[in-house]
Design a protein around this motif. Structure first.
Motif, PDB file in Angstrom:
ATOM      1  N   ILE A 226     -33.046  86.680 -22.380  1.00 52.11           N
ATOM      2  CA  ILE A 226     -34.095  86.086 -23.065  1.00 52.11           C
ATOM      3  C   ILE A 226     -35.187  86.036 -22.294  1.00 52.11           C
ATOM      4  O   ILE A 226     -34.977  85.522 -21.055  1.00 52.11           O
ATOM      5  N   GLY A 227     -36.436  86.571 -22.295  1.00 55.46           N
ATOM      6  CA  GLY A 227     -37.756  86.219 -21.614  1.00 55.46           C
ATOM      7  C   GLY A 227     -38.077  84.982 -21.674  1.00 55.46           C
ATOM      8  O   GLY A 227     -37.607  83.895 -22.461  1.00 55.46           O
ATOM      9  N   ALA A 228     -39.202  84.736 -20.771  1.00 59.83           N
ATOM     10  CA  ALA A 228     -39.716  83.438 -20.689  1.00 59.83           C
ATOM     11  C   ALA A 228     -40.420  82.945 -21.970  1.00 59.83           C
ATOM     12  O   ALA A 228     -41.155  83.821 -22.632  1.00 59.83           O
ATOM     13  N   GLY A 229     -39.988  81.705 -22.380  1.00 57.41           N
ATOM     14  CA  GLY A 229     -40.801  81.291 -23.503  1.00 57.41           C
ATOM     15  C   GLY A 229     -39.866  81.521 -24.632  1.00 57.41           C
ATOM     16  O   GLY A 229     -40.317  81.324 -25.811  1.00 57.41           O
ATOM     17  N   ARG A 230     -38.873  82.519 -24.423  1.00 60.88           N
ATOM     18  CA  ARG A 230     -38.025  82.865 -25.598  1.00 60.88           C
ATOM     19  C   ARG A 230     -38.600  83.592 -26.597  1.00 60.88           C
ATOM     20  O   ARG A 230     -38.509  83.505 -27.891  1.00 60.88           O
ATOM     21  N   ASN A 231     -39.575  84.476 -26.026  1.00 60.05           N
ATOM     22  CA  ASN A 231     -40.271  85.099 -26.913  1.00 60.05           C
ATOM     23  C   ASN A 231     -40.129  86.850 -26.850  1.00 60.05           C
ATOM     24  O   ASN A 231     -40.619  87.429 -27.536  1.00 60.05           O
ATOM     25  N   SER A 232     -39.241  86.920 -26.128  1.00 59.97           N
ATOM     26  CA  SER A 232     -38.621  88.529 -25.974  1.00 59.97           C
ATOM     27  C   SER A 232     -37.108  88.365 -25.535  1.00 59.97           C
ATOM     28  O   SER A 232     -36.520  87.416 -24.888  1.00 59.97           O
ATOM     29  N   VAL A 233     -36.427  89.629 -26.025  1.00 58.43           N
ATOM     30  CA  VAL A 233     -35.110  89.659 -25.579  1.00 58.43           C
ATOM     31  C   VAL A 233     -34.590  91.241 -25.353  1.00 58.43           C
ATOM     32  O   VAL A 233     -35.315  92.036 -25.921  1.00 58.43           O
ATOM     33  N   SER A 234     -33.926  91.303 -24.445  1.00 58.07           N
ATOM     34  CA  SER A 234     -33.570  92.585 -23.934  1.00 58.07           C
ATOM     35  C   SER A 234     -31.906  92.774 -23.662  1.00 58.07           C
ATOM     36  O   SER A 234     -31.401  91.885 -23.426  1.00 58.07           O
ATOM     37  N   LEU A 235     -31.492  93.975 -24.215  1.00 58.56           N
ATOM     38  CA  LEU A 235     -30.018  94.166 -24.227  1.00 58.56           C
ATOM     39  C   LEU A 235     -29.559  94.462 -22.736  1.00 58.56           C
ATOM     40  O   LEU A 235     -30.432  95.108 -21.953  1.00 58.56           O
ATOM     41  N   THR A 236     -28.726  93.603 -22.299  1.00 58.93           N
ATOM     42  CA  THR A 236     -28.279  93.696 -20.805  1.00 58.93           C
ATOM     43  C   THR A 236     -26.681  94.140 -20.883  1.00 58.93           C
ATOM     44  O   THR A 236     -26.190  94.727 -19.633  1.00 58.93           O
ATOM     45  N   LEU A 237     -25.814  93.887 -21.790  1.00 60.58           N
ATOM     46  CA  LEU A 237     -24.415  94.381 -21.552  1.00 60.58           C
ATOM     47  C   LEU A 237     -24.131  94.706 -23.113  1.00 60.58           C
ATOM     48  O   LEU A 237     -24.280  93.760 -24.114  1.00 60.58           O
ATOM     49  N   ASP A 238     -23.258  95.545 -23.284  1.00 58.36           N
ATOM     50  CA  ASP A 238     -22.492  96.081 -24.781  1.00 58.36           C
ATOM     51  C   ASP A 238     -21.097  96.060 -24.445  1.00 58.36           C
ATOM     52  O   ASP A 238     -20.709  97.155 -23.846  1.00 58.36           O
ATOM     53  N   GLN A 239     -20.194  95.252 -24.587  1.00 61.43           N
ATOM     54  CA  GLN A 239     -18.951  95.322 -24.643  1.00 61.43           C
ATOM     55  C   GLN A 239     -18.431  95.875 -25.975  1.00 61.43           C
ATOM     56  O   GLN A 239     -18.109  95.128 -26.769  1.00 61.43           O
ATOM     57  N   PHE A 240     -18.527  97.248 -26.112  1.00 63.14           N
ATOM     58  CA  PHE A 240     -18.340  97.703 -27.347  1.00 63.14           C
ATOM     59  C   PHE A 240     -16.825  98.135 -27.787  1.00 63.14           C
ATOM     60  O   PHE A 240     -16.743  98.271 -29.057  1.00 63.14           O
ATOM     61  N   SER A 241     -15.749  97.642 -26.942  1.00 67.00           N
ATOM     62  CA  SER A 241     -14.663  97.975 -27.336  1.00 67.00           C
ATOM     63  C   SER A 241     -13.725  97.061 -26.367  1.00 67.00           C
ATOM     64  O   SER A 241     -13.730  97.598 -25.170  1.00 67.00           O
ATOM     65  N   VAL A 242     -13.048  96.171 -26.919  1.00 66.52           N
ATOM     66  CA  VAL A 242     -12.055  95.229 -26.032  1.00 66.52           C
ATOM     67  C   VAL A 242     -10.670  95.370 -26.947  1.00 66.52           C
ATOM     68  O   VAL A 242     -10.357  94.434 -27.605  1.00 66.52           O
ATOM     69  N   PRO A 243     -10.174  96.390 -26.905  1.00 69.76           N
ATOM     70  CA  PRO A 243      -8.670  96.734 -27.640  1.00 69.76           C
ATOM     71  C   PRO A 243      -7.388  95.811 -26.808  1.00 69.76           C
ATOM     72  O   PRO A 243      -7.408  95.710 -25.452  1.00 69.76           O
ATOM     73  N   SER A 244      -6.698  95.129 -27.575  1.00 70.78           N
ATOM     74  CA  SER A 244      -5.516  94.465 -26.761  1.00 70.78           C
ATOM     75  C   SER A 244      -4.312  94.563 -27.791  1.00 70.78           C
ATOM     76  O   SER A 244      -4.510  94.400 -29.107  1.00 70.78           O
ATOM     77  N   THR A 245      -3.010  94.417 -27.086  1.00 64.47           N
ATOM     78  CA  THR A 245      -1.896  94.363 -27.906  1.00 64.47           C
ATOM     79  C   THR A 245      -0.836  93.359 -27.269  1.00 64.47           C
ATOM     80  O   THR A 245      -0.897  93.269 -26.030  1.00 64.47           O
ATOM     81  N   GLY A 246      -0.260  92.634 -28.031  1.00 66.78           N
ATOM     82  CA  GLY A 246       0.718  91.618 -27.757  1.00 66.78           C
ATOM     83  C   GLY A 246       2.069  92.035 -28.472  1.00 66.78           C
ATOM     84  O   GLY A 246       2.227  92.115 -29.284  1.00 66.78           O
ATOM     85  N   LEU A 247       2.994  92.027 -27.434  1.00 68.89           N
ATOM     86  CA  LEU A 247       4.178  92.437 -28.074  1.00 68.89           C
ATOM     87  C   LEU A 247       5.472  91.281 -27.463  1.00 68.89           C
ATOM     88  O   LEU A 247       5.099  90.723 -26.214  1.00 68.89           O
ATOM     89  N   GLY A 248       6.287  91.015 -28.229  1.00 66.74           N
ATOM     90  CA  GLY A 248       7.302  89.875 -27.762  1.00 66.74           C
ATOM     91  C   GLY A 248       8.519  89.831 -28.752  1.00 66.74           C
ATOM     92  O   GLY A 248       8.507  90.245 -29.888  1.00 66.74           O
ATOM     93  N   THR A 249       9.627  89.143 -28.006  1.00 66.53           N
ATOM     94  CA  THR A 249      10.962  88.892 -28.693  1.00 66.53           C
ATOM     95  C   THR A 249      11.438  87.640 -28.315  1.00 66.53           C
ATOM     96  O   THR A 249      10.922  87.066 -27.214  1.00 66.53           O
TER      97      THR A 249
END
Length: 702
Positions: free
Chosen positions: A315-338
């Motif tokens: 977010i820019g000064a004065g909260r009058n603009s915003v620019s994309l900085t990071l796109d975590q477009f996929s965070v897959p995960s799996t948990g297995l247990g017994t």
């Protein structure tokens, strides 16, 4: 995307589930039930259709723990907010799952914070619930209509709960063995809607249940009024889920339990490029044998599948603009247990449980960054996997009618493997391609306790314990941003190790219960987000950090020392009740080397005081409750430079019964619209948690 869930809700409208902690049927020592109040008298939900219900019975060792029992209240009470009845239990930030980033919603107790990973273990029917990649909790995935009980066992060394329970264990147990169709629909402030439905049906000696939930809202503007700019807007949310549970008897003393649940969770953080999506599917099979006076055992297998996506904007000064900085477009995960546990018959004065468990987590983050407008210049992939295999045993012995000794031990072998981080210029060269060495080791968990009862109504308990937690894949491999600040992962993190002790007393007579505990814990190798430099500049693992931003990395501190006091009290007379709880936490960082600046400071996001007070009336036609919660000030950052003010909020509800099947409810959250600071940025801009919200709804029960 969520069309299936509203259809289920429309098909079966619903009811409030005021279900208290399960109670033993005095006429059948092998049957457990659940008491709740909806009509003019308590109704036992679990019937004697089958001998065995739910999990294995509580053990004598439980008597050495301070235990909090949680009342879910009205249908629209979110589970994460209901847990706040237990003073001292907190999420990393004060926002709930309607406006917080999911990655900030780990839970902990006793001031053992440091970052957003959970240091308290959450279990649903014995299955660990923390996200397999990040250790946070996906709260929208839980439906109160399916829950019979919620309780908290405080303190470490709980060997049967698995690894990671440094601060305690939160146990959720599902309903079963009842014939009921329930549902509820609520409408609230800011075009909010909340609907739930459940069908629970006995089938022979077994049962099946299906429940669904859907909630959405236009949301509120998170930024404090007076600091907002053109980029700020309401933070909308849409969440839903479905859960299916089937129980079938395999013999007179053995039953098979099958569970599956799925959820979706879409949130916006109140400006462009702040959206996140979280979804998951869980499944488990559990076989429980509870032969009265004989060998008892349980066996469990489960799988968790998660998908997460998140975007960050500068977010820019004065909260009058915003620019994309990071796109975590996929965070897959799996948990297995017994998990398997066996209890041999040892008579009335002794108990023994022996078991083993295994858990595997795998996951990775896929993200684009270094944007020019909406075009990314670089891509990063990072992730890995971890395994833990453990053996545990726990025993208790009544030396006399007044004195019980308990002891438990656990040995775990852990392995972190296949770690990697690769960065490329999109369409061009490879910037880095790192493969991290596999690591492994052994860790131990233990607890020794003593309980002395002077009478049936008063007891004194004490315990000493050891516990540990493996770093999550998120801490090891995934960087993240909050506003202008950026935090890098650290693939070399060591496990956290806790040692501590506590002493307490419990009193219960008639309608009065009192409980108090004093504790002292030391968390060695505490993982925290440690500030290393200020922007502007490019930093390893995160890229560019702008002016006013801070570059941090996850590091092992020397320790966090935490001492404190927990008090709970309740009083019930006729149709009135009063409940109160208080926790005092004196937590302090011990640090040296690059983190020496933190030595003697408080851990980030750890208040000193927590207090709750609730009063209520439960009549034949009318129920009412009013509760107040106070949380003292805390620091946003590790260097204690950004202070979040204390907050006092009041919630309340009014229920009116129309006959025995219909109930109307009016409920308010944060009735006096207190400002609850949830975060503060480097430039002093404050983000707030949920403002005043009014709900009105109807619940039905057939």
């Amino acid at each position: 995307m969520l069309t299936a869930v509203p259809l289920l809700i429309i098909a079966a409208p619903v009811v409030a589930q005021d279900c208290e902690w399960p109670v033993r049927d005095p006429d059948d020592q092998a049957t457990y039930g659940c008491v709740r109040r909806f009509d003019d008298y308590p109704v036992k939900i679990n019937q004697k259709d089958i001998v065995v219900t739910g999990a294995l019975a509580e053990t004598k060792s439980d008597s050495s723990y301070p235990i909090s029992q949680i009342t879910l209240g009205g249908n629209i009470t979110r589970i994460e907010n209901a847990l706040a009845q237990a003073a001292g239990l907190q999420q990393f930030r004060r926002s709930d799952a309607r406006s917080a980033n999911p990655t900030s919603q780990g839970i902990t107790l006793r001031g053992l914070g440091g970052n957003a990973s959970s240091r308290a273990q959450l279990l649903l029917d014995d299955v660990p619930q923390a996200d397999p990649f990040g250790g946070w909790i996906s709260w929208p995935g839980y439906d109160t209509l399916q829950l019979a009980s919620v309780r908290i066992r405080r303190g470490a060394g709980q060997v049967a709960a698995g690894t990671g329970a440094l601060a305690g264990v939160v146990e959720l147990d599902s309903l079963q063995n009842m014939d009921r169709i329930t549902g509820a629909a609520y409408f609230g402030s800011r075009n909010s809607a909340d609907a739930k439905a459940a069908i629970l049906q006995s089938l022979g000696a077994g049962s099946i249940s299906v429940s669904g939930s859907f909630t959405r809202g236009d949301g509120f503007i998170p930024i404090k009024e007076g600091q907002r700019g053109a980029v700020d807007r309401p933070a909308a949310y849409e969440q839903g889920g479905i859960a299916i549970r089937a129980v079938a008897p395999l013999s007179a003393n053995t039953e098979l339990q099958a569970n599956m649940r799925a959820f979706t969770d879409d949130r916006d953080r109140g400006f462009d490029f702040s959206d996140n999506q979280n979804s998951g599917v869980d499944a488990s099979l559990r076989v429980v044998n509870r032969t009265p006076g004989g060998w008892q055992w349980s066996a469990l297998g489960y799988v968790q599948v998660r998908q997460f996506a998140n975007r960050f904007g500068a977010i820019g000064a004065g909260r009058n603009s915003v620019s994309l900085t990071l796109d975590q477009f996929s965070v897959p995960s799996t948990g297995l247990g017994t998990r398997i546990e066996v209890r041999p018959p040892l008579g009335d004065s002794a108990e023994l449980r022996v078991g083993a468990d295994w858990r595997r987590t795998v996951g990775e983050t896929n993200e684009n960054f270094f944007f020019t407008g909406l075009t990314p210049g670089r891509n990063r992939r990072a992730g890995g996997g971890s395994d833990t295999v453990g053996l545990f045993t726990e025993a208790s012995l009544d030396l006399t009618d007044m004195l019980t000794l308990t002891a438990g031990a656990r040995a775990d072998h852990w392995r972190i493997a296949d770690g990697f981080r690769k960065e490329v210029n999109i369409g061009g060269s490879v910037r880095s391609d790192d493969r991290f060495s596999d690591r492994s080791g052994w860790e131990g968990t233990g607890r020794a306790g003593i309980v002395w009862r002077s009478t049936d109504i008063f007891k004194v308990r004490g315990a000493a314990y050891l516990a540990w937690r493996l770093p999550t894949l998120n801490e090891l491999y995934r960087p993240f941003r909050v506003g202008a600040d950026a935090t890098a992962a650290n693939e070399l993190l060591a496990p956290e190790r806790l040692r501590g002790a506590e002493i307490g007393a419990d009193f219960e007579k008639g309608g009065v219960t009192l409980s108090g505990t004093i504790f002292a814990n030391r968390l060695n190798n505490a993982i925290a987000n440690v500030g290393l430099s200020n922007g502007p500049g490019n930093f390893p693992g995160v890229g560019f950090v702008g002016a006013g931003g801070v570059f941090r990395q996850r590091r092992n501190l020397d320790a966090i020392d935490s001492k404190g006091l927990e008090i709970e009290a309740a009083y019930t007379v006729n149709l009135f009740w009063v409940r109160a709880s208080y926790a005092f936490v004196d937590a302090q960082v011990k640090a040296s080397g690059n983190a020496a600046l933190l030595d003697g400071l408080r851990p980030a996001q750890v208040p000193r005081h927590f207090a709750n007070l609730g009063i209520g009336y439960d009549g034949a036609k009318v129920r009412a409750d009013l509760s107040g919660r106070f949380v003292s000030g805390q620091f946003e950052d590790d260097v204690n430079s950004r202070h979040l003010g204390g907050a006092f909020t009041i919630d309340g509800g009014l229920h009116y019964r129309l006959g025995t099947k219909i109930e109307l409810e009016l409920r308010g959250e944060n009735l006096f619209d207190a400002q609850v600071d949830a975060a503060i940025a480097a430039d002093g801009v404050i983000e707030r948690a949920m403002p005043r919200t009014i709900w009105v709804g109807i619940a039905l029960d057939f």
